[in-house]
Write an enzyme that holds these catalytic residues in place. Structure first.
Site, mmCIF file in Angstrom:
data_model
loop_
_atom_site.group_PDB
_atom_site.id
_atom_site.type_symbol
_atom_site.label_atom_id
_atom_site.label_comp_id
_atom_site.label_asym_id
_atom_site.label_seq_id
_atom_site.Cartn_x
_atom_site.Cartn_y
_atom_site.Cartn_z
ATOM 1 N N ARG B 94 0.839 -1.205 0.000
ATOM 2 C CA ARG B 94 0.000 0.000 0.000
ATOM 3 C C ARG B 94 0.873 1.254 0.000
ATOM 4 O O ARG B 94 0.578 2.237 -0.692
ATOM 5 C CB ARG B 94 -0.953 -0.012 1.199
ATOM 6 N N PHE B 133 8.943 10.865 -2.227
ATOM 7 C CA PHE B 133 8.502 12.155 -1.693
ATOM 8 C C PHE B 133 9.387 12.492 -0.504
ATOM 9 O O PHE B 133 9.316 11.827 0.535
ATOM 10 C CB PHE B 133 7.039 12.001 -1.270
ATOM 11 N N GLU B 137 13.269 14.714 7.477
ATOM 12 C CA GLU B 137 14.730 14.760 7.560
ATOM 13 C C GLU B 137 15.177 14.109 8.867
ATOM 14 O O GLU B 137 14.368 13.895 9.772
ATOM 15 C CB GLU B 137 15.201 16.223 7.513
ATOM 16 N N SER B 142 8.078 15.446 12.929
ATOM 17 C CA SER B 142 6.785 16.083 13.208
ATOM 18 C C SER B 142 6.842 17.601 13.034
ATOM 19 O O SER B 142 5.802 18.251 12.934
ATOM 20 C CB SER B 142 6.346 15.763 14.644
ATOM 21 N N ILE B 167 12.503 7.606 3.521
ATOM 22 C CA ILE B 167 11.783 7.913 2.293
ATOM 23 C C ILE B 167 11.449 6.616 1.543
ATOM 24 O O ILE B 167 12.330 5.966 0.983
ATOM 25 C CB ILE B 167 12.617 8.849 1.389
ATOM 26 N N GLU B 371 3.101 9.603 8.346
ATOM 27 C CA GLU B 371 1.921 10.365 7.891
ATOM 28 C C GLU B 371 1.268 11.091 9.064
ATOM 29 O O GLU B 371 0.053 11.120 9.196
ATOM 30 C CB GLU B 371 0.895 9.448 7.224
#
Lengths: 266, 391
Positions: B94, B133, B137, B142, B167, B371
């Site tokens: 996914r 994307f 870093e 957050s 990444i 995310e």
């Protein structure tokens, strides 16, 4: 060459076996609740064969299905795979058809479609496994038919097929329009693509009823059925374990053989 | 009595259109036939099944929600269902599709020039160009505003320096969407840049020794005086809001995806509890096991309902970031709890890759953090409800 594919919806063979139900008095197999019926697996092989022929030689593929409104889902799926058009044959009088009256309605629809060089069907349907409808269509349309093929190819107007035999296969060339039934050995049906699903979703599926088809009411559905199911039941498999006694393994073996002979198993 | 399947019990299908169901069933079949038989080996070997990319693209799953440019343009429910079924396989599968579609392709679609869209989106949809994307870093997770990567204008080029961490897809990407602060700008505005694979000064080492997302490519992006043409700037990107808009798309997908992972764990636990016999009976006949199974089923049903509701709002253009936070936070947390319960129901077998739960459990530890961490989404919702900032 334009190709017509016949489709049937069947109860999902992947459904849990405990959901399998029949209506003994009505002599019907019932679709499990909340589990959608699916395209008969062999019919998917027929769709795939048609699409491969179209990709190789051009032409149009039309899918036709006799069924209830839910059968539009099967036709949409076929169109999502790449079939150009779908036609639903639906009329109250078509209900409770047998193989003969189903073949009659499909044959009339194929006549009405008119333009075709090849009719592809699945070798059998996974609900009743009769393998009768395709041959019935061929008979009614006066066409040659070849059943259970593992390969179908076009050479001009000639259809070359490999028909599966018990100990191999035979290669047959058929000239002119014909009916061919496709077996699962022929291919692995493609998945519908997202674009195909969206394109199919926007297309209308014409519904042809008895009047539209101009069929003889005495030959459709239960009225036109030539066969009658006299009994439908789920067989019960009862197990009974009997231990064979004996002092030694050899004696147990001998006693087992005697018991099996007594039961007329050997 | 005979058991009722969860989908039957909730009749979730009644909320879906025929097209949505057909898409879901197609992806479900693809995952079952092509992916589930091999995922355990890939997870163990720390590899991604790259050979499936062309098939995934062929189905139209890359950038599926984008309209035009060779993409299908499906609605939000359909897109969610795709991700749900992919994550039934593995969060790594996914994530591959999410990063390509929701993050990179969406960034180009939303903030790129027409030329950039025409150049990249069709080949990304075909799976011919793999993308990643780059926002996070080593010292900025957050708090993306603290990023150190810079882009310095120099003649007809930008010179990028900095590094990105964690990444997905970076080790195999053909193009990276990199977010960097524009050094010439007094405000140091964050802008998006496209960096192609063979650009000097662009390196993407793999991150190894992961205990989660093992069936996924994860890497760094190292930018050392990496000189890219000026036209590689995403012209409409401006400020942190731009990458966050992409993340909002991806988070919406995460909240769908994890319900697939949860479902895989539930299915495995249900199956095991009906076949595993202890004390002479299937363990599923014990009240303690049944309570676990029921709790799992109820949370899956609730998560799916929230997903469908918010997806319908998204299609109406009414979905807010708060709702996305709510769905992401709840569904990941519940999926993780479900995976743990499922692992437990499997007993000792539960630590084996023969069964799905331990793999999903390990993956979901990543999903809990990426995310937007569970904690950050809590702060977002807390601020929304109280009006008071607790960041």
């Amino acid at each position: 060459m334009d190709i017509i594919v016949t489709l049937k919806q069947v109860p999902d063979p992947e459904a849990p076996k405990e959901t399998f139900r029949i209506d003994e008095s009505g002599m019907k197999i019932l679709n499990p609740p909340n589990i959608d019926p699916v395209i008969n697996g062999y019919d998917e092989n027929a769709i795939e064969a048609a699409l491969q022929l179209k990709e190789a030689a051009g032409g149009k593929v039309v899918a036709v299905s006799m069924g209830e409104t839910g059968a539009t889902r099967a036709l949409k799926q076929a169109m999502a795979m790449g079939v150009d058009e779908g036609i639903l044959l639906q009329d109250e009088s078509f209900a409770d058809a047998d193989a003969a009256s189903t073949a009659y309605v499909l044959a009339r629809a194929i006549e009405k479609i008119g333009s075709y060089g090849l009719i592809l069907c699945g070798r059998q349907a996974s609900d009743w496994d009769q393998s009768q409808v395709p041959s019935g269509i061929a008979e009614l349309l006066g066409l040659p038919s070849v059943t259970a093929v593992q390969k179908v190819a076009l050479q001009g107007d000639t259809v070359r097929v490999e028909r599966i035999l018990e100990d191999g296969y035979e290669v047959l060339d058929i000239h002119g329009p014909c009916v061919v039934t496709v077996s699962n050995e022929a291919n692995k049906p493609r998945y519908p693509t997202l674009k195909g699903i969206m394109t199919a979703g926007k297309k209308q599926i014409p519904v042809w009823d008895a009047a539209e088809l101009g069929v003889d009411a005495a030959q459709v559905g239960s009225a036109g059925a030539l066969t009658r199911v006299s009994k439908l039941y789920v067989p019960s498999f009862d197990g009974d374990c009997e231990f064979i006694a004996g002092e030694t393994p050899e004696e147990m073996g001998a006693n087992l053989a005697l018991r099996l002979r007594e039961l007329k198993i050997i | 009595m005979e058991p009722i399947a969860l989908d039957q019990l909730t009749d979730i299908d009644s909320m879906l259109t025929d097209d949505e169901r057909l898409t879901r069933d197609t992806v479900r079949q693809f995952v079952a036939e092509k992916y589930l038989p091999i995922v355990g080996e890939h997870f163990e070997a720390h590899t991604f099944p790259d050979h499936l990319v062309s098939e995934i693209a062929g189905l139209g799953l890359l950038g599926a929600s984008i309209k035009g440019y060779g993409c299908a343009g499906v609605n939000a429910v359909t897109y969610g269902l795709i991700l749900q079924e992919l994550e039934y396989g593995d969060s790594g599968l996914r994530s591959f599709v999410s990063v390509q579609g929701s993050l990179a392709m969406y960034a180009i679609y939303r903030f790129g020039s027409e030329a950039q869209r025409q150049h990249w989106l069709p080949r990304m949809a075909r799976g011919e160009a793999i993308s990643c994307f780059g926002l996070t870093e080593p010292d900025s997770g957050s708090d993306p505003g603290a990023m150190r990567t810079t882009a310095r204008p120099d003649g007809d080029a930008y010179v990028l320096n900095g590094s990105k961490m964690w990444i997905t897809n970076s080790p195999v990407c053909d193009v990276a969407v990199v977010w960097a602060k524009l050094a010439a700008d007094d405000h140091q505005t964050v802008r998006g840049f496209l960096v192609e694979r063979d650009t000097p000064g662009f390196d993407t080492p793999s991150i190894l020794r992961k205990m989660s997302m093992r069936a996924s490519h994860t890497g760094e992006i190292v930018l050392s005086d990496c000189r890219i043409p000026k036209e590689n700037l995403l012209p409409a990107s401006r400020g942190l809001g731009s990458p966050l808009a992409c993340l909002n798309q991806a988070r919406f997908g995460v909240s769908w995806g994890v319900m697939g992972a949860a479902r895989a764990c539930f299915d495995s636990a249900l199956d095991y509890s009906r076949s595993r016999v202890q004390f002479g009976v299937p363990i599923g006949s014990k009240q303690l096991i049944q309570e676990h199974l029921v709790d799992m089923a109820v949370e899956i049903a609730k998560g799916q309902l929230m997903n469908v509701h918010f997806a319908r709002l998204k299609d109406e253009g009414r979905l807010t970031p708060y709702q996305v936070s709510m769905a992401k936070k709840n569904n990941v947390r519940q999926a993780l709890a479900i995976a743990r319960k499922a692992r437990s129901i499997h007993g000792a077998s539960g630590i084996s890759l023969e069964h799905a739960p331990i793999r999903h459990l390990l993956n979901l530890e990543s999903v809990y953090t990426y995310e937007g961490t569970d904690e950050i989404h809590t702060l977002v919702l807390g601020r929304a409800l109280t009006g008071l900032d607790a960041f």
